[in-house]
Scaffold this motif. Structure first.
Motif, mmCIF file in Angstrom:
data_model
loop_
_atom_site.group_PDB
_atom_site.id
_atom_site.type_symbol
_atom_site.label_atom_id
_atom_site.label_comp_id
_atom_site.label_asym_id
_atom_site.label_seq_id
_atom_site.Cartn_x
_atom_site.Cartn_y
_atom_site.Cartn_z
ATOM 1 N N PHE A 5 0.821 -1.135 0.076
ATOM 2 C CA PHE A 5 0.002 -0.109 0.225
ATOM 3 C C PHE A 5 0.961 1.175 -0.014
ATOM 4 C CE2 PHE A 5 -2.455 -3.471 2.016
ATOM 5 C CZ PHE A 5 -3.444 -3.351 1.337
ATOM 6 N N THR A 6 0.245 2.476 -0.551
ATOM 7 C CA THR A 6 0.989 3.495 -0.556
ATOM 8 C C THR A 6 0.258 4.561 0.339
ATOM 9 O OG1 THR A 6 -0.502 4.665 -2.121
ATOM 10 C CG2 THR A 6 1.477 3.370 -3.040
ATOM 11 N N GLY A 109 9.823 0.281 0.659
ATOM 12 C CA GLY A 109 9.207 1.211 1.292
ATOM 13 C C GLY A 109 7.982 1.178 1.381
ATOM 14 N N LEU A 110 7.223 0.627 0.496
ATOM 15 C CA LEU A 110 5.630 0.571 0.610
ATOM 16 C C LEU A 110 5.368 -0.187 1.880
ATOM 17 C CD1 LEU A 110 5.026 -0.159 -3.386
ATOM 18 C CD2 LEU A 110 4.978 1.926 -2.124
ATOM 19 N N MET A 111 4.105 -0.124 2.250
ATOM 20 C CA MET A 111 3.590 -0.496 3.549
ATOM 21 C C MET A 111 2.817 -1.958 3.227
ATOM 22 S SD MET A 111 1.628 2.960 4.955
ATOM 23 C CE MET A 111 1.274 3.621 3.698
ATOM 24 N N ASP A 112 2.910 -2.681 4.261
ATOM 25 C CA ASP A 112 2.110 -3.982 4.072
ATOM 26 C C ASP A 112 0.689 -3.818 4.667
ATOM 27 O OD1 ASP A 112 2.464 -3.835 7.005
ATOM 28 O OD2 ASP A 112 3.727 -5.647 7.137
ATOM 29 N N ALA A 113 -0.077 -4.644 4.822
ATOM 30 C CA ALA A 113 -1.587 -4.240 5.289
ATOM 31 C C ALA A 113 -1.582 -3.779 6.870
ATOM 32 C CB ALA A 113 -2.123 -5.541 5.271
ATOM 33 N N ASP A 114 -0.631 -4.417 7.750
ATOM 34 C CA ASP A 114 -0.840 -3.905 8.953
ATOM 35 C C ASP A 114 -0.034 -2.373 9.004
ATOM 36 O OD1 ASP A 114 -1.536 -6.298 9.949
ATOM 37 O OD2 ASP A 114 0.161 -6.912 10.633
ATOM 38 N N GLY A 115 1.000 -2.081 8.311
ATOM 39 C CA GLY A 115 1.441 -0.790 8.189
ATOM 40 C C GLY A 115 0.370 0.188 7.532
#
Length: 123
Positions: A5-6, A109-115
């Motif tokens: 995710f961004t 640097g992109l986020m995972d679902a939790d981030g």
């Protein structure tokens, strides 16, 4: 398949050297009823962080940015007939385009679902 995710509320599902891109459920909820979507055509080169698509709702028009650089391999033609797919299935049938990754290291640097969930909760 790995999902990223961004901070601009796009998601990207990566499978090997290809990926599918769309906007998140959070983004569609903020936009409201989607009335028009403009997606890039196959063969279009997109650049990480640059405008790749446009989504218009009853509230506003918004740019959709490419989470990574690559070449579009397919656009979701169903959105031209039924842009509301973005509201009803933003992270599945309401995808915007598929692409061939130019540089897989751009996924760093992109986020995972939790981030991403934590990021949305901080807004």
């Amino acid at each position: 398949m790995t999902l990223y995710f961004t901070k601009e509320h796009e998601w990207i599902a990566v499978d090997g050297g290809s990926a599918t891109v769309g906007i998140t459920d959070y983004a569609q909820a903020q936009l409201g009823d989607i009335v028009f979507v403009e997606v890039p055509v196959a063969g279009t080169a997109v650049e990480k962080g640059k405008e790749a698509a446009v989504v218009e709702s009853v509230k506003a028009a918004s740019d959709v940015y490419a989470p990574v650089s690559g070449t579009v391999t397919e656009s979701n033609g169903a959105l031209s007939d039924d842009p509301a797919l973005v509201n009803t299935a933003p992270e599945s049938d309401g995808w915007f385009f598929k692409l061939a990754l130019a540089d897989p290291s751009e996924l760093d640097g992109l986020m995972d679902a939790d981030g991403y969930k934590a990021f949305c909760e901080s807004l």
